[in-house]
Design an enzyme around this catalytic site. Structure first.
Site, short mmCIF file in Angstrom:
data_model
loop_
_atom_site.label_atom_id
_atom_site.label_comp_id
_atom_site.label_asym_id
_atom_site.label_seq_id
_atom_site.Cartn_x
_atom_site.Cartn_y
_atom_site.Cartn_z
N MET A 79 -2.55 5.49 12.03
CA MET A 79 -1.88 4.48 12.85
C MET A 79 -1.68 4.95 14.29
O MET A 79 -1.86 6.12 14.62
CB MET A 79 -0.53 4.12 12.22
CG MET A 79 -0.65 3.49 10.85
SD MET A 79 0.95 3.07 10.11
CE MET A 79 1.50 1.76 11.21
N HIS A 80 -1.31 4.01 15.13
CA HIS A 80 -0.79 4.24 16.49
C HIS A 80 -1.83 4.63 17.54
O HIS A 80 -1.51 4.68 18.72
CB HIS A 80 0.31 5.31 16.50
CG HIS A 80 1.34 5.17 15.43
ND1 HIS A 80 2.06 4.01 15.24
CD2 HIS A 80 1.77 6.04 14.48
CE1 HIS A 80 2.90 4.19 14.22
NE2 HIS A 80 2.73 5.40 13.75
N ASP A 235 -2.36 3.48 7.25
CA ASP A 235 -2.55 4.41 6.14
C ASP A 235 -1.40 4.43 5.14
O ASP A 235 -1.63 4.46 3.92
CB ASP A 235 -2.86 5.82 6.65
CG ASP A 235 -1.87 6.32 7.70
OD1 ASP A 235 -0.86 5.64 7.97
OD2 ASP A 235 -2.13 7.41 8.27
#
Length: 484
Positions: A79-80, A235
């Site tokens: 992520m991110h 995830d």
């Protein structure tokens, strides 16, 4: 057959499951992280595509008939990450990853704007995507000026697979641009980083179709063109789908590179002051909360490098029976910490070391330190309105029964171990691919695995662990200023 693709930080995994959700075969390709400066963490998105091709290529070599029978594809990913594209979808710079902390000043600037916590339900952490774009605007103005689209890592894979600019709610919730309660982009928050909705992918639920496999790739892999690709998940939400952690009160504890205490929620329950992440789940009309530890198995891996002993050798030295905490305390803040402190500058420490502190004593302190960090997350979840009665363990660190005994005793709740099987993010992604392709009921697909064993808290050591946890809690304020 259904295919799950999980783009992790250290590699890409491709998993085939059949109609009965049995894992049939998997392929893997490794990835490296570039750290050109202190606090930086980057990857070239071109390597993601190469790794994905290699992982699917393994399946083609070992199970060509099964790969050819795939009816749906699901995506999961780290992520991110900020993947910046120009108006021709050309990558403008290496992707800035989730564990990159260069933008801590920009994160603090955005977090000081009350709209961010009010709309997203979360603190603006340095690892999130929005402060990364603010950093690029402040430090790489030419790159920012050319940026036409911002994609999360798994959604860059989707662009390659399908030609579509699409994301989904669980991953988008980690950007600091999503109205998490309303499940849509926030024009106000985008404008605060000099962006608008034209820079963002369209949004779907993780169970919905979000593109189809391009003919060129399908031909190379021996698959059918146009296979539906599910929205997928970030995830942790994908792992939750794999573990069946989708209903109210269901929870897992993940002992991976980072650590996560994850709880599914049937309602939106934000409490950003607790430093708990409150995100959309991959399933419609569901949310989840997470306490996040930045260095879980990474802490044991660090000790392994220092001592020259493998992680397994270190934990084996402790034996089978859980020991009472001794005088050594470890703070696992090797890369800073999220829950409950939101502190990118804090660093880890050992305290209470004496001449008698041998290698097993340090190992014991590391395992207990991570267990106490999970206790911090449990307390933060409680402040956010979520009380847990038990958790299921997953991740590489869950192979250590000693560690799980320490976690159960530190949390004072049972820890369940699932029966043998692959229930991680790639499996969750494959499940989402099945749902998108068949229209199956998500709750009937995302069921929990059978429990192989349950580890109960050691009540004999409950008081000793509680006292050790209070010592642990007192150390953060004691060393905080020394790390500045």
């Amino acid at each position: 057959m259904y295919l799950g693709l999980d783009l992790g930080t250290s590699g890409v995994k491709a998993l085939l499951i059949d109609d009965d959700q049995n894992a049939v075969a998997s392929g893997h390709a490794a990835l490296d992280v570039s750290r050109p400066h202190h606090g930086w963490s980057e990857q070239d998105p071109a390597y993601w595509l190469k790794a994905c091709d290699e992982a699917i290529g393994e399946l083609k070599a070992s199970h060509p008939k099964e790969l050819a029978a795939v009816k749906g594809i699901g995506l999961s990913g780290q992520m991110h990450g900020a993947t910046l594209l120009d108006d021709a979808d050309k990558v403008l710079r290496p992707c800035i990853l989730w564990n990159d902390t260069r933008n801590h000043a920009e994160a603090a600037q955005l977090d000081a704007d009350p709209r961010f916590r009010a709309i997203t339900g979360n603190i603006v952490f340095p690892g999130f995507t929005a402060p990364k774009l603010l950093w690029v605007r402040n430090n790489e103005a030419a790159v920012f000026a050319k940026t036409a689209r911002v994609l999360l890592p798994k959604d860059f894979l989707r662009l390659w697979l399908s030609g579509e600019h699409i994301s989904e709610m669980s991953d988008a919730a980690g950007t600091s641009w999503l109205d998490t309660g309303k499940r849509r982009w926030s024009p106000q928050l985008l404008a605060a980083t000099s962006l608008d909705e034209s820079h963002m992918p369209s949004l779907v639920e993780g169970t919905e179709q979000a593109g189809g496999l391009r003919a060129e790739l399908a031909s190379g892999w021996g698959m059918k063109a146009g296979i539906p690709i599910a929205g997928g998940a970030g995830d942790n939400a994908a792992s939750a789908c794999g573990m069946g952690t989708v209903g109210e009160g269901h929870a897992f504890v993940s002992l991976g590179t980072s650590g996560v205490l994850f709880a599914a929620n049937a309602a939106y329950l934000p409490n950003p002051e607790s430093a708990v992440h409150t995100f959309c789940h991959a399933l419609p009309a569901t949310w989840h909360q997470m306490g996040v530890i930045l260095s879980a198995t990474d802490s044991l891996n660090w000790l392994s490098q220092i001592t020259g002993k493998s992680a397994g050798e270190l934990t084996d030295e402790l034996g089978e029976a859980l020991k009472a905490p001794a005088g050594v305390t470890f703070l696992p803040y090797l890369s800073g910490e999220r829950t409950p402190y939101n502190d990118s500058a804090i660093r880890g420490s050992f305290t209470g070391i004496g001449h008698e502190s041998d290698r097993p004593a340090l190992t014991q302190a590391v395992l207990e330190g991570v267990a106490f960090a999970f206790r911090d997350s449990l307390e933060a979840l409680a402040k956010a309105g979520t009380t847990l009665s038990r958790v299921t363990a997953l991740g590489g660190g869950s192979r250590s029964r000693y560690w799980l005994k320490a976690i159960a005793t530190a949390l004072q709740i049972p820890v369940d171990l699932p029966a043998d099987g692959d229930f991680g993010a790639a499996f969750g992604a494959a499940r989402l691919g099945l749902i998108a392709a068949t229209g199956a009921d998500p709750a009937s697909v995302c069921t929990a695995p059978a429990t192989d064993a349950t580890i109960e808290p050691d009540q004999r050591l409950g008081d000793a662990f509680e006292q050790a946890y209070q010592r642990y809690r007192a150390l953060y304020p004691a060393i905080k200023n020394a790390c500045r």
